[in-house]
Design an enzyme around this catalytic site. Structure first.
Site, PDB file in Angstrom:
ATOM      1  N   HIS A   1       0.816  -1.218   0.000  1.00 41.64           N
ATOM      2  CA  HIS A   1       0.000   0.000   0.000  1.00 41.64           C
ATOM      3  C   HIS A   1       0.847   1.264   0.000  1.00 41.64           C
ATOM      4  CE1 HIS A   1       0.772   0.804   4.317  1.00 41.64           C
ATOM      5  NE2 HIS A   1       0.706  -0.501   4.471  1.00 41.64           N
TER       6      HIS A   1
ATOM      7  N   CYS B   1       2.972  -5.090   6.653  1.00 38.86           N
ATOM      8  CA  CYS B   1       2.721  -4.777   5.249  1.00 38.86           C
ATOM      9  C   CYS B   1       3.952  -4.155   4.600  1.00 38.86           C
ATOM     10  CB  CYS B   1       1.552  -3.800   5.135  1.00 38.86           C
ATOM     11  SG  CYS B   1       0.002  -4.456   5.776  1.00 38.86           S
TER      12      CYS B   1
END
Length: 186
Positions: free
Chosen positions: A142, A158
């Site tokens: 992301h 992440c």
């Protein structure tokens, strides 16, 4: 400074303001670049190398686009094989129960979620990583509203990119693309 650096610098200034965030956003070694890779790596895959903070989107002809990323901090990075099961623009975000348990002072206030937007930790775009037969892994590739974290291991697992690079990657990567989060070696 060449024309590309000046344009990128202007774009970074408009997106990130000044100071450390802008310096991180325009470092030449943090800009995406096309590179040669081994000829045995299939095109159309994402590979994250956590020790070097690099993400590769593989192309045809033994080439790849290389992006610099931030990765999960020690104990939270999870290696494995995944696929892109969903893609979202300006995604909403809800911390996982484990995140709230680890750091309630930071995450409990967002237990009901946070709408997408410039202050959202998932940034401008997100690729949702799924596991075959199991579904959402709760891992993401992301954007970030904290570009100074690129090149570091600070996330909850992440991989994160500068927002404009997350948009570029999002536009390149189709659903169902294979994703390999390689193990840390150091």
């Amino acid at each position: 400074m060449d024309r590309r650096q000046m344009i990128m610098g202007g774009a970074a200034l408009s997106l990130f303001g000044s100071g450390e965030a802008m310096a991180q956003a325009i470092r030449p070694d943090f800009l995406p670049v096309e590179v040669a890779i081994r000829p045995d790596i299939a095109p159309g895959e994402l590979h994250v190398l956590p020790d070097s903070f690099m993400l590769f989107w593989t192309l045809t002809g033994a080439r790849a686009m290389r992006y610099m990323v931030g990765v999960g901090r020690p104990g939270l990075y999870e290696s494995g094989e995944f696929f892109v099961g969903a893609k979202k623009e300006w995604p909403s975000w809800t911390p996982t129960p484990d995140m709230i348990k680890r750091e309630p002072e930071h995450y409990a206030q967002y237990a009901d979620g946070m709408p997408g937007g410039p202050n959202n930790p998932l940034g401008a775009r997100a690729l949702y990583l799924f596991v075959p037969g199991k579904g959402d892994s709760f891992l993401r590739i992301h954007g970030t509203n904290a570009p100074g974290t690129i090149g570091t291991a600070v996330s909850n697992g992440c991989a994160r990119l500068v927002n404009d690079q997350a948009v570029d990657l999002y536009n390149r990567v189709p659903l169902r693309s294979r994703v390999v989060l390689h193990p840390k070696t150091v």
